[in-house]
Enzyme design. Sequence first.
Site, mmCIF file in Angstrom:
data_model
loop_
_atom_site.group_PDB
_atom_site.id
_atom_site.type_symbol
_atom_site.label_atom_id
_atom_site.label_comp_id
_atom_site.label_asym_id
_atom_site.label_seq_id
_atom_site.Cartn_x
_atom_site.Cartn_y
_atom_site.Cartn_z
ATOM 1 N N ALA A 34 0.909 -1.193 -0.045
ATOM 2 C CA ALA A 34 -0.125 -0.061 0.059
ATOM 3 C C ALA A 34 0.875 1.283 0.025
ATOM 4 C CB ALA A 34 -0.946 -0.027 1.231
ATOM 5 N N GLU A 114 22.531 -24.770 -13.135
ATOM 6 C CA GLU A 114 21.419 -23.712 -12.771
ATOM 7 C C GLU A 114 20.056 -24.377 -13.134
ATOM 8 O OE1 GLU A 114 21.286 -20.364 -15.724
ATOM 9 O OE2 GLU A 114 23.039 -21.284 -16.361
ATOM 10 N N LYS A 116 16.400 -24.972 -14.520
ATOM 11 C CA LYS A 116 15.614 -24.864 -15.874
ATOM 12 C C LYS A 116 14.447 -24.367 -15.582
ATOM 13 C CE LYS A 116 14.842 -26.821 -20.216
ATOM 14 N NZ LYS A 116 13.308 -26.557 -20.213
ATOM 15 N N ASP A 118 10.520 -23.260 -15.979
ATOM 16 C CA ASP A 118 9.579 -23.711 -17.037
ATOM 17 C C ASP A 118 8.647 -22.535 -17.563
ATOM 18 O OD1 ASP A 118 8.503 -25.527 -18.527
ATOM 19 O OD2 ASP A 118 7.198 -26.453 -16.946
ATOM 20 N N TYR A 238 19.358 -15.726 -17.831
ATOM 21 C CA TYR A 238 20.465 -16.900 -17.609
ATOM 22 C C TYR A 238 21.431 -16.609 -18.910
ATOM 23 C CZ TYR A 238 17.138 -18.624 -21.434
ATOM 24 O OH TYR A 238 16.244 -18.976 -22.255
ATOM 25 N N LYS A 324 16.953 -33.333 -17.246
ATOM 26 C CA LYS A 324 15.579 -33.331 -16.881
ATOM 27 C C LYS A 324 15.218 -34.273 -15.650
ATOM 28 C CE LYS A 324 12.530 -31.334 -19.446
ATOM 29 N NZ LYS A 324 12.412 -31.111 -20.921
ATOM 30 N N CYS A 418 -29.084 -38.195 -11.589
ATOM 31 C CA CYS A 418 -27.964 -38.633 -10.764
ATOM 32 C C CYS A 418 -27.711 -40.256 -10.514
ATOM 33 C CB CYS A 418 -28.384 -38.053 -9.377
ATOM 34 S SG CYS A 418 -26.961 -38.535 -8.129
ATOM 35 N N CYS A 421 -28.569 -41.157 -6.865
ATOM 36 C CA CYS A 421 -29.811 -41.246 -6.212
ATOM 37 C C CYS A 421 -31.047 -41.216 -7.390
ATOM 38 C CB CYS A 421 -30.010 -40.188 -5.145
ATOM 39 S SG CYS A 421 -30.249 -38.788 -6.009
ATOM 40 N N CYS A 436 -26.597 -32.584 -8.905
ATOM 41 C CA CYS A 436 -27.788 -33.395 -8.685
ATOM 42 C C CYS A 436 -28.738 -32.685 -7.727
ATOM 43 C CB CYS A 436 -27.402 -34.405 -7.802
ATOM 44 S SG CYS A 436 -28.682 -35.063 -6.896
ATOM 45 N N CYS A 441 -29.037 -36.431 -1.449
ATOM 46 C CA CYS A 441 -28.420 -37.424 -2.194
ATOM 47 C C CYS A 441 -27.365 -38.073 -1.276
ATOM 48 C CB CYS A 441 -27.616 -36.718 -3.429
ATOM 49 S SG CYS A 441 -26.902 -38.148 -4.214
#
Length: 677
Positions: A34, A114, A116, A118, A238, A324, A418, A421, A436, A441
């Site tokens: 803030a 280092e 990797k 994603d 990198y 990997k 359903c 039931c 449902c 139920c």
Amino acid sequence: MKHDVEVRIRKLRDEINRHRYLYHVLDKQEISDAALDSLKHELDRLEQQYPDLITPDSPTQRVGGRPLDQFNKVRHGAPMLSLNDVFSREEVTEWHERITKLVPSGHGLDFYGEIKMDGLAITLHYTKGMFIQGATRGDGKVGEDVTQNLKTIEAIPLHLETRESKPAIKAMVTKALAGSVEIRGEVYMSKKVFDALNRDQEKKGEQDFANPRNAAAGSVRQLDPAVTVKRRLSFLAYDVVTDLGQRTHEEAHNLLAALGFKSGDHNEHLAGVEDIEKYHEHIGTVRKEFPYWTDGIVITVNDIPTFRRLGVVGKAPRGAIAYKYPAEQATTVVEDIQVQIGRTGALTPVAHLKPVRVAGSTVSRATLHNLDEIERLDVRIGDTVVVQKAGEIIPDIVSVLPKLRTGKEKKFHMPHVCPVCGSTVVRREGEVAHYCSNPSCYAVQQEGMRHFVSKAGFDIDGLGEKILVQLARADLIKNPADLFSLTEADLEPLERFAEKSAQNLVASITASKKISLARFLYALGIRHVGEETANDLATHFGSLQKIRRADLNTLNAIPNIGAIVAESIFSFFQEKKNTGMIDELLSRGVRILVPEKARKTALSGKKVVVTGTLTTMSREEAKAKVREAGGDWVSSVSRETDFVVVGDNPGLKFDKAKKLGVRTIDERELINLMAGK
Ligand code: IVH
């Protein structure tokens, strides 16, 4: 006068930039969001008054861009390559042998390791220190100009700066600031932001993102930067493409840090295959705790001239590999699609799969979420599909391989009644899910019971799914309150219940009767009220009575509680069925512990982080107990952390705690603190 404004503007920019750097690059926070917003606001106001003082690197320019019609193409000076993947020590050894043969004899190779990340690869151009253009990889030769969107990412500096560094690095920084420099790295989305984004997508009835990589890529390739800014992306650098005199990859990383980039907290110099293996193993065990997703490590030949000499084969350099972790995706066949009924009565289609190994475990089911999702994927019974496991998440179907269809595949239809039931199934206006229509139920009740006794709720030992079904079939429990009237005599005649186990179950039910307000609220299974919200409600109101009586305005005014959640809580307590059940629970001996009492422990108001595995309780239990004791459960270590609880095989949080001088304690000490000792 204008001079004063100019000075103020400059100071504001520097201060905002300093906090940006602290927060987004160093993971530290000195002032509240803030307060920082307030500084940004003042800067914006002054710039509106004196538009001629606006500079392209002003923090206000991060969000200024207009929506584009399309992205311009950018040709990369040096191609943006990819990496060859390896999965085992053998493959690393082969790679090592191959490249050793290619470098002139007498050159011992060393490496740099280092994470990797994603996400998606990006290249950034700076001229005289100013960020001027950024682009995606595209096909490696030509990418798209996404400068406007990249400017919204606070981890990307709008101008480069000289940060503290060794003299050798300093000379490179000076060179970088005087001319042109190209930097590459990965734009990514943290797990937290990804989860929040998907929750938000669901609330809006929009599609989930399959993984953080897709979410990051989709967010960068937005024509409207106003959308990108909301996606709160990060950036990890990198590589420095420009030759500034750096001799090793390690030096390149030091240079990146000196220029003000986040360049990885887990980088390591590695002497050879043995080190590489150890590093891979270490990251493999701690990566679950990282705030972002990673599917492997990158190993690069450290010496840059040697790396260059090794050259490129196809689209990948010989001198680097991606090592990997086991694949988190696999292909399999959908044998059937069945619907499951949840606690809220929602019908969730679930794909029953031919069992397949994904990321070290066998997957035989994947959720399909709802009918829209089935239609989006166009998945049919008999289809071959790609399944994915991301972290601890339930497996997902990512895509269908339609070319493998034989013509015998069958489309799925949502049942009209359903399956449990037999009541009609309805789809309410504006909702994605089918429900449902029968509130009592059996399946709905069953799910409600499971939730009620779960670890974060009443935490009743020995009440697994099978037993719950058995008790319901024997007509012993219709609702949670019935549990508290069970006697040994009720249980003993049932199959699988010897005298001892009947005694044990009754004892654990009795023991669960004393419960914190937060857990009680969670156990009720109010729609949209998870652990966090239950906790917020308990802290805010302090008693069940006050929550029961709260009107919609009061609920809406609570921080962290949005309109949909407030509405759901309010209408839950309006229903006679629910309040009747609560009264019944209380009349059968359930006692809600007063939060004040719990708050007087040594953990009251303290920030607690756990790293590694605990032996006497699961993470979920620890979280609930810490909160019950008045503590604040946080996921990452900072100077503000009070205790870091160190379990078995602690992760990097342990190292960080030591570095920051945060007090570390073991599990036993935690238990003592929770007990107020
Ligand atoms: S070095 C020669 N380092 O992985 C290519 N790449 O599969 C330079 N990536 O295209 C890549 N984290 O998008 C490198 N620490 C890291 C990385 C990384 C993620 C991505 C990058 C690259 C892809 C290759």
